[in-house]
Write a protein that holds these residues in place. Sequence first.
Motif, short mmCIF file in Angstrom:
data_model
loop_
_atom_site.label_atom_id
_atom_site.label_comp_id
_atom_site.label_asym_id
_atom_site.label_seq_id
_atom_site.Cartn_x
_atom_site.Cartn_y
_atom_site.Cartn_z
N PRO A 205 43.34 38.55 37.78
CA PRO A 205 44.22 38.14 38.88
C PRO A 205 43.92 38.81 40.22
O PRO A 205 44.57 38.52 41.22
CB PRO A 205 45.59 38.62 38.38
N TYR A 206 42.94 39.71 40.25
CA TYR A 206 42.75 40.62 41.38
C TYR A 206 41.54 40.16 42.20
O TYR A 206 40.40 40.31 41.79
CB TYR A 206 42.51 42.01 40.81
N SER A 207 41.77 39.57 43.37
CA SER A 207 40.69 39.10 44.23
C SER A 207 39.90 40.28 44.79
O SER A 207 40.48 41.31 45.15
CB SER A 207 41.23 38.28 45.39
N ILE A 208 38.60 40.10 44.91
CA ILE A 208 37.76 41.15 45.49
C ILE A 208 38.22 41.52 46.90
O ILE A 208 38.03 42.64 47.35
CB ILE A 208 36.28 40.72 45.49
N ARG A 209 38.86 40.59 47.58
CA ARG A 209 39.33 40.87 48.93
C ARG A 209 40.53 41.81 48.93
O ARG A 209 40.89 42.34 49.98
CB ARG A 209 39.67 39.56 49.64
N SER B 214 38.11 30.62 38.10
CA SER B 214 39.38 30.54 38.80
C SER B 214 40.24 31.74 38.45
O SER B 214 40.01 32.42 37.46
CB SER B 214 40.09 29.24 38.41
N LYS B 215 41.25 31.97 39.30
CA LYS B 215 42.17 33.06 39.01
C LYS B 215 42.89 32.79 37.70
O LYS B 215 43.18 31.66 37.34
CB LYS B 215 43.18 33.21 40.14
N LEU C 171 32.26 38.44 40.07
CA LEU C 171 32.33 39.30 41.26
C LEU C 171 33.43 38.90 42.24
O LEU C 171 33.62 39.56 43.26
CB LEU C 171 30.98 39.33 42.02
N VAL C 172 34.16 37.85 41.94
CA VAL C 172 35.21 37.36 42.83
C VAL C 172 36.59 37.74 42.28
O VAL C 172 37.43 38.30 42.99
CB VAL C 172 35.13 35.83 43.00
N ASN C 173 36.82 37.43 41.03
CA ASN C 173 38.12 37.66 40.38
C ASN C 173 37.99 38.83 39.41
O ASN C 173 37.12 38.83 38.53
CB ASN C 173 38.56 36.40 39.64
N TRP C 174 38.89 39.81 39.56
CA TRP C 174 38.79 41.06 38.81
C TRP C 174 40.05 41.28 37.96
O TRP C 174 41.12 40.78 38.25
CB TRP C 174 38.60 42.23 39.78
N ILE D 34 29.13 38.26 51.98
CA ILE D 34 29.72 37.06 51.38
C ILE D 34 31.19 37.16 51.02
O ILE D 34 31.80 36.14 50.69
CB ILE D 34 28.94 36.67 50.11
N THR D 35 31.79 38.35 51.06
CA THR D 35 33.16 38.44 50.57
C THR D 35 34.20 38.00 51.58
O THR D 35 35.33 37.69 51.22
CB THR D 35 33.49 39.90 50.18
N GLY D 36 33.86 38.01 52.87
CA GLY D 36 34.88 37.78 53.90
C GLY D 36 35.60 39.05 54.29
O GLY D 36 36.42 39.04 55.20
N ASN D 37 35.29 40.18 53.62
CA ASN D 37 35.96 41.42 53.99
C ASN D 37 35.44 42.00 55.30
O ASN D 37 36.14 42.76 55.96
CB ASN D 37 35.84 42.45 52.85
N TRP D 38 34.21 41.66 55.68
CA TRP D 38 33.76 42.05 57.02
C TRP D 38 34.63 41.33 58.06
O TRP D 38 35.10 41.93 59.02
CB TRP D 38 32.29 41.67 57.23
#
Length: 331
Positions: A9-13, A3-4, A61-64, A304-308
């Motif tokens: 705190p930095y989402s891959i998106r 979780s964040k 790979l999700v939360n950075w 898988i990221t939703g960035n597309w």
Amino acid sequence: MASKSTEFPYSIRDVHISDPYILADEKTGFYYTYVQFVDSKRFPDVKENEPCFYVLKSPDLVNWSVPKVCFKKGDFWADKDYWAPECHIWNDKYYIISSFRAEGKYRGCQCLMADSPEGPFEPVGDEPVTPKGWHCLDGTLFVDDEKNPWMVFCHEWMQVYDGQICAIKLDKSLSKAVSEPEILFRASEAPWRGKAAADGGLVTDGPFLYRMKSGTLIMLWSSFSERGGYTVGYARSASGTIHGPWIQEEIPLYALDGGHAMLFKTFEGKLMMSLHCPNVHERKRILLFEMEETGDKLAIRNEITGNWYNNAGGGAENWHYQSVCTEEFYL
């Protein structure tokens, strides 16, 4: 999926990045990526006052993490074009390979070394390992079957028109070249390369080598296709060695204005590809793809990221959704 938190705190998106290289470090249990700029509005206290690299880490790979300076210029020779940093492990040390330039000098590729993936990194040697008098960028490390290190890099299209992918053998310290440069192939050899691009020069960007389960040695690289904008293709080495000859795959891996791709495996063993998309600086984000190998063929399984969904470009720019994807994703 973690979780964040205040630590991540930095989402891959939201990560603004060019040329994303992801190191899955078994020793620390974290993923790392490296950037040459930060979102100064989001992280106003992080901005450095001299050229530098920042490192971000993630457990999933999700939360950075908040960007952290891992290298800054100091008395280093270059103060421009800190481009495409990628971190490799070599002889139990961490090496950033990147492009650098100073006013009035050609751009070249050089290594930085540290004991930790978070730095601090220090220059290896006093000058680039790429050839003197060559305008170069996007160096990557390849280790051959005899455990010899090579730098594979791009000889800039601005200098040679038909951009080249080249290789040069390095000494064990990665501080200097010990062979003459070898041209592996040129941009014009890719059948997917757009014909219209020939009017402005033929680009080669972002080489990355990978040994497939079948034993086939492939190289991902980027250029521009007719409609798609920035594009990722790949080539196979007919000899299974760095020397090729390199046979270009006819259909690109990704042609929707995204590029400078690399492959890595998650801690669970999944093969992944990362790249940035679209190729518009202020909109660049990481796209992560699950990949699959079939013999000597490589293909995308799923993004898988939703960035597309949020940031597709090229031929998909008028087709992607205008609403923001909020669905969480899982690896």
